[in-house]
Structure formats: C-alpha cells, structure tokens
Design an enzyme around this catalytic site. Sequence first.
Site, PDB file in Angstrom:
ATOM      1  CE  LYS B 341      -4.148  -1.918   2.216  1.00  0.00           C
ATOM      2  NZ  LYS B 341      -3.733  -3.247   2.710  1.00  0.00           N
ATOM      3  CG  HIS B 346      -6.560   0.924   1.840  1.00  0.00           C
ATOM      4  ND1 HIS B 346      -6.920  -0.296   1.316  1.00  0.00           N
ATOM      5  CD2 HIS B 346      -7.009   0.937   3.119  1.00  0.00           C
ATOM      6  CE1 HIS B 346      -7.573  -0.994   2.234  1.00  0.00           C
ATOM      7  NE2 HIS B 346      -7.631  -0.272   3.332  1.00  0.00           N
TER       8      HIS B 346
END
Lengths: 78, 418
Positions: B341, B346
């Site tokens: 991430k 995300h």
Amino acid sequence: MSDVAERVKKIVVEHLGVEPDKVTEDASFIDDLGADSLDTVELVMAFEEEFGVEIPDDAAEKILTVKDAITYINEHQG
Amino acid sequence: MRRVVVTGLGLVTPLGGDVESSWRNILASKSGARQITRFDTEGHACTIACEVPMDGEEDALDMSKRVDHKIQRQVDLFIQFGIDAAGQAIEEAGLTDVSEEDAERIGCLIGSGIGGLPGIEKESIVLHERGPRRVSPHFVHGRLINLVSGQVSIKYGFTGPNHSVVTACSTGAHAIGDAARLIALDDADVMIAGGAESAICPLGIAGFAQAKALSTRNDDPAAASRPYDVDRDGFVMGEGAGIVVLEEMERAKARGATIYGEVVGYGLTGDAYHTTAPHPDGNGGFRAMRNALARAGIDPSGIDYINAHGTSTPLGDEIELGAVRRLFGSALDTASMSSTKSAIGHLLGGAGAVESIFCLLAMRDQVAPPTINLNNPSEGCKGVDLVPLHAKERRIDAVLNNSFGFGGTNASLVMKRV
C-alpha cells in the site's frame, strides 16, 4: 440531410457505440443496432435533452427506428 | 477436500493497467500517488490519491481493449476495472472459449468494498437538480457491487456460482478465500475471484477524510503512504482491481496450466469491538492469521513473506505488527513483511486480491516487494524486516496475506508454491 437527422445519428453512435454508417434512417435500435430496452429509454432521454422536447412514455414506445426519432422531433420541436 | 490453485492473474492498479507493468513498478519502488485529477479538490482536506493511469499515460489501462464502449458509458469505473482484470486472468488461463458443460462449472465471486459511489453521487445530483425523469435507466445495475461478477459471467458465458462479497477492506481476500472453498467443496471447478474498487470521487474522499483516515500530506503525494514510518498520517486512497482464476488442482495439472501457487489456508474473524478502529490487542487479526495457518497446516516458521494490511494509519500498523509478533515469535526473525500500500495506496475492496497477486508474484520471482517511504520505522517496528525502500531477493515458498476492514472484519490467506 437535415440538421435534426445529423444530431440524432450522432447521439445514436455515441450511446450505442456503433459504426456511423450502420445508423441509417431505417435502422431499428433494437434489431439492427444492438440496443436493449433500457438503451432505448436512455436514447429517448438524450433526444429530449438535445432537442428540448418532452417525449411522453406512450410516444417513446413508438420510437423504434432512427427515422421514427427524426420524425417525432421534427413534428414536436418548438 | 479438493485442492485449489491459481492459474490466471489480472491486475489494474495505480502503477499499471496489467500484471507485469504493475509488478515491475512495485519492484522499482515507484509510487502511484498524485494530485487527484478526477474532480476539483477545492475545499477538500485531502487532495491526493493513487489513480489508475489512463488515456495515454505511462503503463496506462486501455479500457477499450476489454470493455465495450456501451458498457463504459453505463457502469461505474470499479466494474470496468473488474471486467478488464478478470479478462486478463481469463485469457491467461485459456477460458475464453469453453463448452457449455464446462461453463456450468465456472463461477464468479468478485466483490467491492463500496461499489459505484461516484455514480451514486453524480446521479443523486441529477435527481436533485433536474428531477426523477432524468435519472439514467442504467443507474442501478451500473452501480451494484455484484455486477462485476454479473458482467464477467455474461461476457464469458460462465454459468456456475455467481456471487459477491462486501466486507470493506477485507473484500478481496474474503472473495478469494470463499471462492476457493466453493471449489474445494465441489460447487465449481473454476472460480473467477477478487475485488474491484473506484471511490475516488468528492463524496468518497470527503467521507474518508472526515473519518480522519486519509493522509493529508497534499504537498508531497509520493511520500504520503508510509506504513510503519514514524511520520505516517493516514492512508492514501487507491483504485483498481485484482482478479485471479482459481482452479481445482487436478484439472489445472491435466491441462498443463501455469500454476502460481496453491490456496492452502484461509482464516476469518470479527473484532466485535469498534466500527473503524481495530481492537487494541489485535486479537481479531491474530486469530485470522492463526486460523489460516492452522488450516494450511503450516507453522509460522514456514511463512517466508507476509503482505501486511499496513495501511499507513497511526493506529492500525502497529496493532497488526503486534499481532504478527505474538503469533510468529522468533519465526518473525526469518520472515519478511511489507506493505505494498506504500506504493499503490489502499484499494479498499480491491486490496486483498491485488495483494494476494503480489504474494504470488513474489513466490514466482523469489523477491519481496518493498515498503517504500519507510525511512524511520516507528518504535514498535524494530527488529522486523519490513523490506524498507527497496525490493529484496530472497527465498519465498509460502506467503501470508492480511486484510482487515471497517466493522472489525478480518481475513487472512496462506498460499504456497506447488
């Protein structure tokens, strides 16, 4: 070709993603141009927008071909 | 139970429109974050996100390749990303032309955390400003979460189980785990599984920003997603899709398929604690990992690489790491753990699936992807190999992938080389 016809065809090409030369006046949205019933609802909405006309449901149901659309708009455009 | 392997991969990420470009850029420590281009961010606390490159950008997704022009007009981006990623995986697995009999044994289980929020937002404005007769007839089925599974099944004629998952940021991992079980239990021979997301719209960004979940490092987007770093201040919203072809192992072997790995363990738990904050002792994540390892019959010492949930929020990263420490003990000395991430942000409902694919590629190439921007690990991270800044070549035979979501929903997957 009239301005209305040109604009109708442009909308059909854009909404249905079909080749411009397939959009003849006799072409049926569903039988020839791959539209489903919801696509035709969307097309009618686009015609209403483009031409400032209101197309009631009972009239919309009778607009089956490119020519039907052009005729209706020519008759009802203010 | 029947064994399940992965035989096709598909990715649409902020670092590329396909698997190889995304992976190449991940290994090169690139960041996909930038100023948001999708809408005017005036007045927003957060103005950055990881957007999928399109329309002539480097490593762009060519949407016209797999998504019909008409469908592009009608459905939200998350569905389009899902159709493309599924297509990549399906093409790789050679499932583009299957018999009717085979098709009945092929299903789809693709989820999304949020679904068509951009379209819901846009159409609600149309309703408010111009009335009900201007709402698109494609509004509903262009926004529904299960419509990735629906569209993919229609496009390829797959008539097996047609299902979806909605568990916030655990969606992608749950989808793969649940789909693998459908094959193990003989409900299907092949499942197209994963997650897709695209919620980079004013309402999505404002909503997460108001929940204080997003990084506001607006002046330096590439450095904003920094899991485990002392200066982390929230996650960066990503978008895209990760979709795999899961296949019953004997079927895959019989046709000589490329096998990326076997799905051997899956654990699911609930925190029963708070809607957005993880339980302080990481108990939910701990038990998800423990259950997945138990199902796999693998000790923590058998895990070489962990793809962490690691979102870059001040609270979540260290709680997850604490749970990993508690479960792994000294076995953590020999494992590597990173958060991709850091590079792609995300992907919410897409995250668990995209990261599972990175795990499979890590096994294929024997390299752990990096946690970029990890310049100063916070106190609780000392002594753990978080693969800071640069990818690391190492032996990787078995992997663990964690995904935790709002609502206290946790999923862990264990996969290994065959």
